[in-house]
Design a protein around this motif. Structure first.
Motif, PDB file in Angstrom:
ATOM      1  N   GLU A   1      17.781  16.623  -9.525  1.00 14.42           N
ATOM      2  CA  GLU A   1      19.188  16.530  -8.994  1.00 14.42           C
ATOM      3  C   GLU A   1      18.457  15.714  -7.405  1.00 14.42           C
ATOM      4  N   THR A   2      17.341  15.443  -7.082  1.00 17.07           N
ATOM      5  CA  THR A   2      17.052  14.880  -6.303  1.00 17.07           C
ATOM      6  C   THR A   2      15.858  14.767  -6.667  1.00 17.07           C
ATOM      7  N   VAL A   3      15.860  13.396  -6.312  1.00 16.04           N
ATOM      8  CA  VAL A   3      13.871  13.087  -6.074  1.00 16.04           C
ATOM      9  C   VAL A   3      13.937  12.416  -4.994  1.00 16.04           C
ATOM     10  N   GLY A   4      12.388  12.407  -4.131  1.00 16.45           N
ATOM     11  CA  GLY A   4      12.079  12.060  -3.491  1.00 16.45           C
ATOM     12  C   GLY A   4      10.745  11.506  -3.215  1.00 16.45           C
ATOM     13  N   LEU A   5      10.222  10.596  -3.028  1.00 13.41           N
ATOM     14  CA  LEU A   5       9.065   9.519  -2.906  1.00 13.41           C
ATOM     15  C   LEU A   5       8.863   9.253  -1.147  1.00 13.41           C
ATOM     16  N   GLU A   6       7.860   9.617  -1.155  1.00 16.84           N
ATOM     17  CA  GLU A   6       7.045   9.454   0.739  1.00 16.84           C
ATOM     18  C   GLU A   6       5.657   8.625   0.752  1.00 16.84           C
ATOM     19  N   SER A   7       4.860   8.010   1.077  1.00 17.77           N
ATOM     20  CA  SER A   7       3.723   7.919   1.489  1.00 17.77           C
ATOM     21  C   SER A   7       3.072   7.382   3.120  1.00 17.77           C
ATOM     22  N   GLU A   8       2.237   7.255   3.422  1.00 16.22           N
ATOM     23  CA  GLU A   8       2.068   7.526   4.941  1.00 16.22           C
ATOM     24  C   GLU A   8       0.546   6.720   4.513  1.00 16.22           C
ATOM     25  N   TYR A   9       0.680   5.938   5.898  1.00 18.79           N
ATOM     26  CA  TYR A   9      -0.717   5.047   6.005  1.00 18.79           C
ATOM     27  C   TYR A   9      -1.065   4.171   7.215  1.00 18.79           C
TER      28      TYR A   9
ATOM     29  N   HIS B   1       1.266  -1.443   0.030  1.00 15.82           N
ATOM     30  CA  HIS B   1       0.274  -0.330   0.116  1.00 15.82           C
ATOM     31  C   HIS B   1       1.069   1.343   0.323  1.00 15.82           C
ATOM     32  N   LEU B   2       1.956   1.233   0.912  1.00 14.72           N
ATOM     33  CA  LEU B   2       1.952   2.557   1.193  1.00 14.72           C
ATOM     34  C   LEU B   2       3.394   3.079  -0.141  1.00 14.72           C
TER      35      LEU B   2
ATOM     36  N   GLU C   1      14.533  -2.920  -3.677  1.00 18.26           N
ATOM     37  CA  GLU C   1      14.123  -3.679  -5.275  1.00 18.26           C
ATOM     38  C   GLU C   1      12.800  -2.669  -5.242  1.00 18.26           C
ATOM     39  N   LEU C   2      10.808  -2.472  -4.590  1.00 13.45           N
ATOM     40  CA  LEU C   2      10.481  -1.811  -5.305  1.00 13.45           C
ATOM     41  C   LEU C   2      10.743  -0.928  -5.055  1.00 13.45           C
TER      42      LEU C   2
END
Length: 113
Positions: free
Chosen positions: A22-30, A8-9, A71-72
């Protein structure tokens, strides 16, 4: 961390660093879980995990991703980088294709203001 929570996250990560390559960031909350990770262009977008854990009673419990989870996240990061690069390329092509019609017809802008 359970696989259903990780799925899900990872499925619902959002870009939090804007369109900067230059910086690529991802986030998620559940629920009380949070995942955030990023990659730097100078490191060829190698995965760096910031948060991977759970907040319980306002205390953070940090977990460590296993190989499959890593890896995901890396795959999701590379996909986000690719999408950003495509958007950047489209923006560049659009900018080049726009022509100043005032200049094209030899007219001065200040004549109309």
């Amino acid at each position: 961390m359970e696989n259903r929570i990780i799925d899900h996250l990872i499925t619902n990560v959002k870009l939090y660093t804007g369109k900067d390559l230059e910086t690529v960031g991802l986030e998620s909350e559940y629920e009380n879980y949070k995942v955030s990770f990023y990659g730097l262009k100078e490191d060829n977008y190698k995965l760096v995990v910031e948060d991977f854990g759970l907040s319980i009673n306002k205390k953070w419990r940090q977990y460590y991703p296993n190989e499959m989870q890593t890896e995901l996240m890396q795959t999701k990061l590379i996909k986000a980088v690719s999408e950003l690069q495509d958007e950047s390329l489209e923006d560049d092509q659009t900018d080049e294709g726009v022509q100043d019609l005032y200049e094209y017809f030899g007219v001065k802008r200040f004549n109309f203001y």
